[in-house]
Design a protein around this motif. Sequence first.
Motif, mmCIF file in Angstrom:
data_model
loop_
_atom_site.group_PDB
_atom_site.id
_atom_site.type_symbol
_atom_site.label_atom_id
_atom_site.label_comp_id
_atom_site.label_asym_id
_atom_site.label_seq_id
_atom_site.Cartn_x
_atom_site.Cartn_y
_atom_site.Cartn_z
ATOM 1 N N ILE A 206 0.834 -1.205 0.000
ATOM 2 C CA ILE A 206 0.000 0.000 0.000
ATOM 3 C C ILE A 206 0.868 1.254 0.000
ATOM 4 C CG2 ILE A 206 -0.293 0.064 2.508
ATOM 5 C CD1 ILE A 206 -3.013 0.939 -0.029
ATOM 6 N N LEU A 207 1.992 1.227 0.717
ATOM 7 C CA LEU A 207 2.882 2.384 0.738
ATOM 8 C C LEU A 207 3.607 2.557 -0.588
ATOM 9 C CD1 LEU A 207 4.389 2.121 4.326
ATOM 10 C CD2 LEU A 207 2.483 3.511 3.532
ATOM 11 N N ILE A 208 3.958 1.447 -1.217
ATOM 12 C CA ILE A 208 4.594 1.509 -2.530
ATOM 13 C C ILE A 208 3.625 2.125 -3.538
ATOM 14 C CG2 ILE A 208 5.513 0.110 -4.428
ATOM 15 C CD1 ILE A 208 6.539 -1.818 -2.214
ATOM 16 N N GLU A 209 2.364 1.707 -3.469
ATOM 17 C CA GLU A 209 1.349 2.240 -4.375
ATOM 18 C C GLU A 209 1.128 3.730 -4.132
ATOM 19 O OE1 GLU A 209 -1.504 2.150 -7.444
ATOM 20 O OE2 GLU A 209 0.162 0.856 -6.920
ATOM 21 N N ARG A 210 1.072 4.144 -2.873
ATOM 22 C CA ARG A 210 0.918 5.569 -2.554
ATOM 23 C C ARG A 210 2.063 6.388 -3.119
ATOM 24 N NH1 ARG A 210 -0.509 5.791 3.820
ATOM 25 N NH2 ARG A 210 -2.438 4.622 3.739
ATOM 26 N N SER A 211 3.268 5.883 -3.000
ATOM 27 C CA SER A 211 4.437 6.588 -3.526
ATOM 28 C C SER A 211 4.367 6.716 -5.039
ATOM 29 C CB SER A 211 5.724 5.867 -3.138
ATOM 30 O OG SER A 211 5.893 5.869 -1.755
ATOM 31 N N ARG A 212 3.952 5.650 -5.697
ATOM 32 C CA ARG A 212 3.831 5.688 -7.154
ATOM 33 C C ARG A 212 2.823 6.743 -7.586
ATOM 34 N NH1 ARG A 212 0.601 4.193 -10.966
ATOM 35 N NH2 ARG A 212 -0.852 3.128 -9.607
ATOM 36 N N LEU A 213 1.670 6.783 -6.920
ATOM 37 C CA LEU A 213 0.640 7.771 -7.248
ATOM 38 C C LEU A 213 1.124 9.194 -6.979
ATOM 39 C CD1 LEU A 213 -2.494 5.885 -5.896
ATOM 40 C CD2 LEU A 213 -1.836 6.228 -8.291
ATOM 41 N N ALA A 214 1.852 9.390 -5.878
ATOM 42 C CA ALA A 214 2.382 10.719 -5.561
ATOM 43 C C ALA A 214 3.388 11.167 -6.616
ATOM 44 C CB ALA A 214 3.026 10.717 -4.179
ATOM 45 N N ARG A 215 4.238 10.261 -7.076
ATOM 46 C CA ARG A 215 5.194 10.609 -8.132
ATOM 47 C C ARG A 215 4.479 10.998 -9.415
ATOM 48 N NH1 ARG A 215 7.821 6.174 -6.001
ATOM 49 N NH2 ARG A 215 7.149 4.857 -7.729
ATOM 50 N N GLU A 216 3.391 10.276 -9.737
ATOM 51 C CA GLU A 216 2.618 10.609 -10.934
ATOM 52 C C GLU A 216 1.977 11.993 -10.808
ATOM 53 O OE1 GLU A 216 -0.157 7.449 -11.596
ATOM 54 O OE2 GLU A 216 1.408 6.049 -12.256
ATOM 55 N N ARG A 217 1.421 12.303 -9.625
ATOM 56 C CA ARG A 217 0.820 13.630 -9.411
ATOM 57 C C ARG A 217 1.877 14.719 -9.517
ATOM 58 N NH1 ARG A 217 -1.760 10.944 -5.159
ATOM 59 N NH2 ARG A 217 -0.350 11.953 -3.679
ATOM 60 N N TRP A 218 3.046 14.498 -8.942
ATOM 61 C CA TRP A 218 4.117 15.475 -8.991
ATOM 62 C C TRP A 218 4.588 15.702 -10.409
ATOM 63 C CZ3 TRP A 218 9.438 15.196 -10.133
ATOM 64 C CH2 TRP A 218 10.153 16.321 -9.767
ATOM 65 N N ALA A 219 4.737 14.635 -11.182
ATOM 66 C CA ALA A 219 5.159 14.748 -12.571
ATOM 67 C C ALA A 219 4.111 15.496 -13.410
ATOM 68 C CB ALA A 219 5.421 13.368 -13.160
ATOM 69 N N ALA A 220 2.817 15.274 -13.115
ATOM 70 C CA ALA A 220 1.758 15.949 -13.858
ATOM 71 C C ALA A 220 1.769 17.466 -13.559
ATOM 72 C CB ALA A 220 0.404 15.347 -13.502
ATOM 73 N N LYS A 221 2.035 17.830 -12.298
ATOM 74 C CA LYS A 221 2.095 19.255 -11.925
ATOM 75 C C LYS A 221 3.296 19.926 -12.568
ATOM 76 C CE LYS A 221 -0.149 19.221 -7.432
ATOM 77 N NZ LYS A 221 0.050 19.446 -6.004
ATOM 78 N N LYS A 222 4.400 19.221 -12.593
ATOM 79 C CA LYS A 222 5.636 19.790 -13.127
ATOM 80 C C LYS A 222 5.557 19.975 -14.637
ATOM 81 C CE LYS A 222 10.507 19.559 -12.452
ATOM 82 N NZ LYS A 222 11.588 19.017 -11.748
ATOM 83 N N GLY A 223 4.771 19.136 -15.266
ATOM 84 C CA GLY A 223 4.508 19.285 -16.691
ATOM 85 C C GLY A 223 5.518 18.713 -17.523
#
Length: 124
Positions: A107-124
């Motif tokens: 569950i923590l690995i999945e949370r980290s993956r989702l957070a990285r995706e959100r960060w990458a989307a914001k950064k553009g």
Amino acid sequence: MAATIAPLSEGETVRAKVALRGVPVGTLGKVIHVQGLSWIRYWVWFDNGERVGTIDRAKLMTIPEFERRLAGGDDLSTAASGGATAAGAVAADAAAGPESVNGVPGILIERSRLARERWAAKKG
């Protein structure tokens, strides 16, 4: 109250209760090393040639546990599948989500993956 699971010993034959890295559910293996004091972890050499370490006891089952599970007479099968068949219980375990890696819960690995995706989307 949850039933306690007996510890395994070196040389004992086991089956993977959940899908592990490179190991499908139900694959036979042999415990090659036991380590730990308060959290016992197992190194297992599976029949498909994979050697996997730091496996928690809850992710492994002995041959008698597997046979009870197939017969539907074990709490493991009814708890994992909500009363479904033993084959459904094995499938439910496999579909439960990502397994832990090096002791980090999936569950923590999945949370980290989702957070990285959100960060990458914001950064553009």
